[in-house]
Design a protein around this motif. Structure first.
Motif, PDB file in Angstrom:
ATOM      1  N   GLN A 140      53.513-107.217   1.149  1.00  0.00           N
ATOM      2  CA  GLN A 140      53.825-107.225  -0.271  1.00  0.00           C
ATOM      3  C   GLN A 140      55.302-107.497  -0.541  1.00  0.00           C
ATOM      4  O   GLN A 140      55.649-108.099  -1.542  1.00  0.00           O
ATOM      5  N   ILE A 141      56.186-107.011   0.346  1.00  0.00           N
ATOM      6  CA  ILE A 141      57.612-107.176   0.071  1.00  0.00           C
ATOM      7  C   ILE A 141      58.226-108.361   0.821  1.00  0.00           C
ATOM      8  O   ILE A 141      59.395-108.664   0.670  1.00  0.00           O
ATOM      9  N   ASP A 142      57.406-109.061   1.588  1.00  0.00           N
ATOM     10  CA  ASP A 142      57.871-110.234   2.335  1.00  0.00           C
ATOM     11  C   ASP A 142      58.069-111.409   1.379  1.00  0.00           C
ATOM     12  O   ASP A 142      57.173-111.752   0.627  1.00  0.00           O
ATOM     13  N   LYS A 169      49.960 -91.858  -2.165  1.00  0.00           N
ATOM     14  CA  LYS A 169      49.187 -93.097  -2.227  1.00  0.00           C
ATOM     15  C   LYS A 169      49.487 -93.928  -0.980  1.00  0.00           C
ATOM     16  O   LYS A 169      50.483 -93.694  -0.296  1.00  0.00           O
ATOM     17  N   PRO A 170      48.651 -94.903  -0.680  1.00  0.00           N
ATOM     18  CA  PRO A 170      48.929 -95.748   0.470  1.00  0.00           C
ATOM     19  C   PRO A 170      50.254 -96.467   0.258  1.00  0.00           C
ATOM     20  O   PRO A 170      50.610 -96.800  -0.864  1.00  0.00           O
ATOM     21  N   LEU A 171      50.974 -96.705   1.317  1.00  0.00           N
ATOM     22  CA  LEU A 171      52.302 -97.300   1.185  1.00  0.00           C
ATOM     23  C   LEU A 171      52.219 -98.801   0.965  1.00  0.00           C
ATOM     24  O   LEU A 171      51.269 -99.448   1.404  1.00  0.00           O
ATOM     25  N   SER A 172      53.215 -99.345   0.282  1.00  0.00           N
ATOM     26  CA  SER A 172      53.201-100.794   0.062  1.00  0.00           C
ATOM     27  C   SER A 172      53.298-101.510   1.400  1.00  0.00           C
ATOM     28  O   SER A 172      54.233-101.287   2.159  1.00  0.00           O
ATOM     29  N   LYS A 214      44.613 -99.276 -13.469  1.00  0.00           N
ATOM     30  CA  LYS A 214      45.045 -98.390 -12.398  1.00  0.00           C
ATOM     31  C   LYS A 214      45.797 -97.220 -13.005  1.00  0.00           C
ATOM     32  O   LYS A 214      46.162 -97.259 -14.181  1.00  0.00           O
ATOM     33  N   ARG A 249      45.183 -92.221   4.795  1.00  0.00           N
ATOM     34  CA  ARG A 249      46.346 -91.327   4.710  1.00  0.00           C
ATOM     35  C   ARG A 249      45.981 -90.198   3.785  1.00  0.00           C
ATOM     36  O   ARG A 249      45.486 -90.408   2.680  1.00  0.00           O
ATOM     37  N   GLU A 277      58.763 -93.779   0.144  1.00  0.00           N
ATOM     38  CA  GLU A 277      58.869 -95.071   0.821  1.00  0.00           C
ATOM     39  C   GLU A 277      60.317 -95.492   1.051  1.00  0.00           C
ATOM     40  O   GLU A 277      60.566 -96.531   1.653  1.00  0.00           O
ATOM     41  N   TYR A 333      44.786-105.414  -4.845  1.00  0.00           N
ATOM     42  CA  TYR A 333      45.652-105.282  -6.011  1.00  0.00           C
ATOM     43  C   TYR A 333      45.534-103.875  -6.601  1.00  0.00           C
ATOM     44  O   TYR A 333      46.521-103.194  -6.836  1.00  0.00           O
ATOM     45  N   ASP A 334      44.309-103.432  -6.796  1.00  0.00           N
ATOM     46  CA  ASP A 334      44.096-102.109  -7.383  1.00  0.00           C
ATOM     47  C   ASP A 334      44.592-101.008  -6.455  1.00  0.00           C
ATOM     48  O   ASP A 334      45.140-100.018  -6.894  1.00  0.00           O
ATOM     49  N   PHE A 335      44.379-101.201  -5.169  1.00  0.00           N
ATOM     50  CA  PHE A 335      44.626-100.125  -4.219  1.00  0.00           C
ATOM     51  C   PHE A 335      46.096-100.011  -3.860  1.00  0.00           C
ATOM     52  O   PHE A 335      46.637 -98.920  -3.801  1.00  0.00           O
ATOM     53  N   ASN A 336      46.746-101.121  -3.592  1.00  0.00           N
ATOM     54  CA  ASN A 336      48.178-100.981  -3.362  1.00  0.00           C
ATOM     55  C   ASN A 336      49.024-102.133  -3.881  1.00  0.00           C
ATOM     56  O   ASN A 336      50.029-102.498  -3.280  1.00  0.00           O
ATOM     57  N   GLY A 337      48.575-102.666  -5.006  1.00  0.00           N
ATOM     58  CA  GLY A 337      49.427-103.570  -5.752  1.00  0.00           C
ATOM     59  C   GLY A 337      49.720-104.894  -5.067  1.00  0.00           C
ATOM     60  O   GLY A 337      50.671-105.578  -5.417  1.00  0.00           O
ATOM     61  N   ILE A 349      61.479 -98.034   4.157  1.00  0.00           N
ATOM     62  CA  ILE A 349      61.702 -99.371   3.605  1.00  0.00           C
ATOM     63  C   ILE A 349      62.812-100.137   4.323  1.00  0.00           C
ATOM     64  O   ILE A 349      62.679-101.334   4.576  1.00  0.00           O
ATOM     65  N   PRO A 364      46.028-114.311  -3.066  1.00  0.00           N
ATOM     66  CA  PRO A 364      45.000-115.260  -3.485  1.00  0.00           C
ATOM     67  C   PRO A 364      43.843-115.270  -2.476  1.00  0.00           C
ATOM     68  O   PRO A 364      44.093-115.226  -1.267  1.00  0.00           O
ATOM     69  N   GLN A 375      56.673 -91.371  -5.099  1.00  0.00           N
ATOM     70  CA  GLN A 375      56.201 -92.436  -4.207  1.00  0.00           C
ATOM     71  C   GLN A 375      57.375 -93.315  -3.763  1.00  0.00           C
ATOM     72  O   GLN A 375      57.485 -93.697  -2.604  1.00  0.00           O
ATOM     73  N   GLU A 393      55.044 -99.561  -9.162  1.00  0.00           N
ATOM     74  CA  GLU A 393      55.061-100.958  -8.726  1.00  0.00           C
ATOM     75  C   GLU A 393      56.137-101.758  -9.448  1.00  0.00           C
ATOM     76  O   GLU A 393      56.816-102.603  -8.862  1.00  0.00           O
ATOM     77  N   ARG A 432      59.528-100.686  -8.087  1.00  0.00           N
ATOM     78  CA  ARG A 432      59.637-101.212  -6.730  1.00  0.00           C
ATOM     79  C   ARG A 432      59.954-102.712  -6.743  1.00  0.00           C
ATOM     80  O   ARG A 432      60.849-103.184  -6.050  1.00  0.00           O
TER      81      ARG A 432
END
Lengths: 458, 458
Positions: free
Chosen positions: B288-290, B281-284, A12, B277, A64, B155-159, B250, B163, A60, A20, A23
């Protein structure tokens, strides 16, 4: 000073990777609230990356809200309030693996003879037409081409007269059961055949729908218990009841229609594999002889084409169509346009009928071979074969006193997947009868199947 | 004597035609109970058909119980009891026709640039592999190939680290909303954004689910009213709220996570077009942060690929996976294997990312052209453009006092399909703001769109 290692095979952009990492360190509270971040220039130098990489990452994070900037001073970690740290152990579910059997006499399988090359030819035809209907949301009821093709097929196949605008395409029968529940309301009471398909009751259970089990006699679902129940909707498969194979005679059908009309109720006629009756032509559906708009007809392509297709359809009586538009008109169609258009061509160009005929012929031979082999086996004297024209299965009654639970355990132990007739009854019972679905057999493994059955029943 | 005319271009076996005619005459009571039918031989002679045709027709009628036979005497119409004749006038519903507009600034359209030839190449590849997974029922969660491809893409697009066995593929977002209702139970109370997407509340209404509308401030859904409601599940689109375009910062995200954790509730994060958007980049995602397993993530291919695809997915937190297997494990996957496998290849071979990038670039140019044209128009001084980076739409605030209902009527009259911001509010209001979805425009009709907008707002 804050530092990160960039892996060599990074898939990436570097700024994304850096973003990332920072963050995550903020979320994990490795970086403290109001902690100053390295200046962009120093950070870039230390990480050995370009200034723009750091700039993009910081931007970024700013966007955010993970960090904030103070003019001429630099960048700081935002003082975020986090939820408490997790204390619950997380559980992890593995994909359930299908059990491996030596012989499967339980699972329906109509796939092997799927006409791959024809289907693929049609797909290419449809794609190369680049028809704009491939790219727009399908109409709510389903693509008109497919509904027209189904209408014509039903007329040719069993003389049904169905206008395409009463046909609704959906992503599988369970999906359509759910739509029907929402259409007919959650308060109405259903009646189900006992024995019968078990998945229907599960859909009703999960939707908190009340239903009664109604027993069968030799003509199918019994009228008296139905009349004495509070049910207004009855779910049946009159052409070919599963698993008993009962075909409902015309008088019982008329009686049911009368019941529905008198109670202002509905009959859901599940005609899911009438195409595979092995003797005679398919029977006239109840839908066809209903004169009071009380029958909802359902059928599926998952049985006739391949279980990998998730495509079913239902025909609503005219009287329910306006209610459908009014209550469920907001739902989008649940099957993709492309798939619908290809299946429409498959039907229109005559391949569907050919496929069904070929499969019926194939299953007839397979069944005959299997029954012949059974007749020559050691167990033939102690078993009784029933309903061998019902479809892709027949019933095998045996004469020893092993309970149904025990016989299934024994089957499993010798690598045989099989169901008992009692599995389809509401209440546990011992009927000493197996339901033999032979659709997954091939001529090569008939003798192994007989061997395992002999071992099981001896 | 009973007679029927056989049409010249009969598309079905003659016996079937004859059977259907006699059956219909019995159902319509043209033939009386116990009426004797012509003998097979005489009938064949009179109709000028072969004896076997009449025999087959009679056999089918016998089998279904429409007639009975008395040995050495002949065939008789069964004395059937029919339901009463219908008295209700049947209504007939026409397919609703989509209205034709000169310019559509309402409907989402991402279809025109769909990479037909690439997709068709992949289809051929998949078909020619004749992989057996094309012919078996897809696993309940969806084909593993697709779930793996989605996992890697996220993963590639917004980390996101997801699974594959927490991803569930379904036939559209509405289908998945229904699954979630059944998973989380009918008694739990939901919260919806006000304003927000209107279709979600329709799904809840039809399922008799209680929900509250929660207002937004400039950071998105407000916490205090949420806390004071009895809701335990909140349905939001934090990356890009529709239609306001708000991106939730956030701290609000963390507050929501805290709320969900404290109430043992869930956040349904609808990320339906974060891919489009137009800036940054697209926002996390919240997912992801939960850290407490309280977020259910949803996304769809109907927006990114084409509305003709009916394919969405959701990611359940680990804690809900076992409940899903237990309560909904009986449902089959609702998307066909073939389509899943082709989309999996589309993602894996990098075409999906390319497609998204190409579309973002295309929409950016389109938006810029459209905004330029607006700036040069006569109405520019009396309007305000807002949230132009939100996605495929922006807000246009105007300064005259025509009510929202009137402006939509005026728009319709001049052939313009458009929505007002107030359409997405729970309660009727006048906000003097249009939601302009430009995704269906092309450079050729921008000037017509501006013309119609000018006419509308002058």
């Amino acid at each position: 000073m804050l530092t990160y290692t960039f892996p060599e095979n990074l898939h990436k952009p570097m700024y994304l990777y850096l973003y990332e990492n920072i963050r995550n360190d903020i979320i994990n509270q490795k970086l403290q609230p109001n902690e100053k971040l390295p200046s962009k220039r120093t950070f870039a130098k230390n990480l050995d990356v370009s200034l723009i990489t750091v700039e993009n990452a910081y931007n970024q994070l700013l966007l955010e809200g993970f960090i904030y900037a103070i003019e001429k001073k630099g960048y700081y970690v935002s003082p975020l309030e986090f939820p408490d740290k997790p204390v619950i152990e997380k559980t992890y579910i593995e994909d359930t693996k299908a059990e491996q059997y030596r012989i499967d006499l339980k699972t329906n399988s109509v796939a092997e003879h799927f006409p791959f090359s024809t289907y693929s030819k049609l797909m290419r035809q449809v794609l190369s037409s680049q028809d704009t209907s491939l790219l727009v949301r399908p109409p709510q009821l389903g693509c008109l081409q497919l509904r027209e093709a189904i209408s014509k097929h039903l007329y040719d196949f069993n003389g049904m007269n169905v206008p395409p605008n009463q046909i609704i395409i959906g992503a599988g029968s369970e999906y359509l059961y759910n739509l029907l529940i929402q259409l007919l309301g959650h308060d109405v009471i259903y009646a189900l055949e006992d024995p019968g398909h078990t998945s229907i009751s599960k859909v009703y259970d999960i939707n908190h729908i009340h239903y009664h089990y109604i027993p069968l006699d030799k003509y199918g679902i019994m009228l008296e218990p139905l009349q004495h129940s509070s049910a207004k909707i009855v779910h049946i498969s009159p052409a070919h009841h599963f698993p008993t194979g009962i075909t409902m005679p015309i008088q019982r059908r008329l009686d049911l229609l009368k019941w529905a009309n008198e109670h202002q109720g509905y009959i859901i006629e599940d005609d899911y594999d009438s195409e595979f009756r092995l003797r005679g032509k398919p029977l006239s559906p109840l839908y066809q002889i209903d004169q009071h708009d009380r029958v909802i007809y359902m059928n599926t392509f998952s049985k006739t084409l391949s279980p990998s297709f998730r495509m079913s359809y239902m025909i609503l009586p005219k009287s329910l169509m306006s209610l459908f538009q009014q209550k469920l008109g907001f739902y989008a169609c649940s099957v993709s346009s492309f798939e619908q258009i290809v299946v429409a061509e498959f039907i229109k160009q005559g391949y569907f009928e050919k496929h069904i005929n070929r499969m019926r012929h194939y299953y007839k031979l397979l069944r005959d071979d299997f029954l012949d082999a059974l007749r020559q086996s050691d167990i033939y004297d102690s078993i009784k074969i029933k309903k061998e024209n019902a479809g892709l299965h027949f019933l095998l009654e045996y004469q020893n006193n092993i309970s149904d639970i025990q016989i299934k355990e024994k089957a499993k132990a010798i690598g045989l997947n099989i169901s008992c007739l009692s599995d389809f009854y509401h209440k546990p019972c011992n009927l000493y009868t197996l339901v033999i679905n032979y659709s997954g057999l091939s001529r090569d493994n008939i003798s192994l199947a007989i061997q395992l059955l002999t071992k099981l029943l001896k």
